[in-house]
Design an enzyme around this catalytic site. Sequence first.
Site, PDB file in Angstrom:
ATOM      1  CG  PHE A  31      -2.265   0.697   0.853  1.00  0.00           C
ATOM      2  CD1 PHE A  31      -3.175   0.118  -0.022  1.00  0.00           C
ATOM      3  CD2 PHE A  31      -2.561   1.949   1.366  1.00  0.00           C
ATOM      4  CE1 PHE A  31      -4.357   0.768  -0.362  1.00  0.00           C
ATOM      5  CE2 PHE A  31      -3.743   2.612   1.036  1.00  0.00           C
ATOM      6  CZ  PHE A  31      -4.644   2.014   0.167  1.00  0.00           C
ATOM      7  CD  GLU A  34       5.790  10.405  -3.709  1.00  0.00           C
ATOM      8  OE1 GLU A  34       6.971  10.763  -3.616  1.00  0.00           O
ATOM      9  OE2 GLU A  34       5.316   9.883  -4.744  1.00  0.00           O
ATOM     10  N   GLY A  35       6.401   7.979   1.118  1.00  0.00           N
ATOM     11  CA  GLY A  35       7.392   7.611   2.136  1.00  0.00           C
ATOM     12  C   GLY A  35       8.170   6.379   1.694  1.00  0.00           C
ATOM     13  CG  HIS A  36       6.160   2.596   1.452  1.00  0.00           C
ATOM     14  ND1 HIS A  36       4.821   2.881   1.501  1.00  0.00           N
ATOM     15  CD2 HIS A  36       6.409   1.805   2.525  1.00  0.00           C
ATOM     16  CE1 HIS A  36       4.272   2.298   2.554  1.00  0.00           C
ATOM     17  NE2 HIS A  36       5.214   1.633   3.205  1.00  0.00           N
ATOM     18  CD  GLN A 152      10.090  -1.190  11.495  1.00  0.00           C
ATOM     19  OE1 GLN A 152       9.054  -1.758  11.815  1.00  0.00           O
ATOM     20  NE2 GLN A 152      10.223  -0.606  10.322  1.00  0.00           N
ATOM     21  CB  SER A 184       1.054   6.120   8.172  1.00  0.00           C
ATOM     22  OG  SER A 184       0.562   4.865   8.601  1.00  0.00           O
ATOM     23  CB  SER A 185      -0.152   1.847   4.809  1.00  0.00           C
ATOM     24  OG  SER A 185       1.107   1.789   4.170  1.00  0.00           O
TER      25      SER A 185
HETATM   26  P1  AMP Z   1       5.687  -0.324   6.246  1.00  0.00           P
HETATM   27  O1  AMP Z   1       5.150  -0.666   4.898  1.00  0.00           O
HETATM   28  O2  AMP Z   1       4.782   0.548   7.047  1.00  0.00           O
HETATM   29  O3  AMP Z   1       6.171  -1.550   6.996  1.00  0.00           O
HETATM   30  O4  AMP Z   1       6.985   0.570   6.008  1.00  0.00           O
HETATM   31  C1  AMP Z   1       8.047   0.103   5.219  1.00  0.00           C
HETATM   32  C2  AMP Z   1       9.192   1.062   5.340  1.00  0.00           C
HETATM   33  O5  AMP Z   1       8.787   2.361   4.910  1.00  0.00           O
HETATM   34  C3  AMP Z   1       9.711   1.219   6.771  1.00  0.00           C
HETATM   35  O6  AMP Z   1      11.125   1.306   6.754  1.00  0.00           O
HETATM   36  C4  AMP Z   1       9.085   2.519   7.202  1.00  0.00           C
HETATM   37  O7  AMP Z   1       9.805   3.188   8.219  1.00  0.00           O
HETATM   38  C5  AMP Z   1       9.117   3.305   5.908  1.00  0.00           C
HETATM   39  N1  AMP Z   1       8.153   4.386   5.941  1.00  0.00           N
HETATM   40  C6  AMP Z   1       6.816   4.289   6.167  1.00  0.00           C
HETATM   41  N2  AMP Z   1       6.258   5.519   6.194  1.00  0.00           N
HETATM   42  C7  AMP Z   1       7.258   6.415   5.977  1.00  0.00           C
HETATM   43  C8  AMP Z   1       7.323   7.836   5.912  1.00  0.00           C
HETATM   44  N3  AMP Z   1       6.244   8.605   6.057  1.00  0.00           N
HETATM   45  N4  AMP Z   1       8.526   8.408   5.694  1.00  0.00           N
HETATM   46  C9  AMP Z   1       9.640   7.638   5.562  1.00  0.00           C
HETATM   47  N5  AMP Z   1       9.644   6.299   5.632  1.00  0.00           N
HETATM   48  C10 AMP Z   1       8.467   5.684   5.836  1.00  0.00           C
END
Ligand code: AMP
Length: 277
Positions: A31, A34-36, A152, A184-185
């Site tokens: 999901f 832009e963060g990912h 984390q 965030s997703s």
């Molecule tokens: P997730 O899919 O939530 O497990 O996140 C996968 C990776 O993306 C992890 O290393 C998170 O820290 C990073 N991530 C998620 N949201 C953001 C964000 N807003 N800014 C930077 N990295 C993010």
Amino acid sequence: MKIVTTLAEMLAISAQYPSDQTVGFVPTMGFLHEGHLSLVRTAKLQCAVTIVSIFVNPTQFAPNEDLDSYPRDFEKDQALLEKEEVDILFFPSSTELYPNGYRTYIEVEELSARLCGKSRPTHFKGVTTIVAKLINIVKPHLMFMGEKDFQQVVILEKMLEDLNISTRIVRCPIVREHDGLAMSSRNTYLSPEERKNALCLKNSLALTKELFAQGITSVSTLRAGMHKLISEANGLVDYIEFINPATLESLEHVDSGTRILLAVRIGKTRLIDNLNL
Ligand code: AMP
């Protein structure tokens, strides 16, 4: 972009990386936002091969949490990663990663009991276990992770050190929406009103930064200001901690190296954010 769904195929690929190429890995639960994608772009800049995984890891969700409702959109994620020219999308199955009779878990003691670990006591054990497994399968040199999930990253760095794993973590900064909400997703769970209220996380961090600039260093004073702002936005504080970023230990007085971490419930959605003073 090659899509790999079996462990056998991923292991065959990772056994044959050219020795002069840096392999970068971005583990995600999909999901994508832009963060990912910022992690993917940083990986692409630093590595010859970029691999992204999508796996909603069941062991990091407690039985009462949102494993089943966690948002998923594989086709959209695939298109986004293709556009970024990712080399491999690794999309393993739960049955292959956790077959019947699976019994082995990795736990980083102490660090995983703090902060989010208090209300999610089994969460980090699931995270460290899946990341160790994915590293063994993908065998990356560098792993790109967001500081959005600050605890984390610290826990995973400790795991790599303690288990003598040579993969290194590259920390990437938090990416925010235009109004400052950390991406965030789980933001998709928010109703329009909750979405507005969710700004209390970044607003409370900004308030503390401002008060600190004015010379206030007492954690109890700073925390009280954050609490007030969050409760005015109908947020329910899980924790607000001022920590030493290396040890995650709580502080009573802050300085410029202090990191503020908080978790807040907005309606049914638990959101986290953090800031380096
Ligand atoms: P997730 O899919 O939530 O497990 O996140 C996968 C990776 O993306 C992890 O290393 C998170 O820290 C990073 N991530 C998620 N949201 C953001 C964000 N807003 N800014 C930077 N990295 C993010």
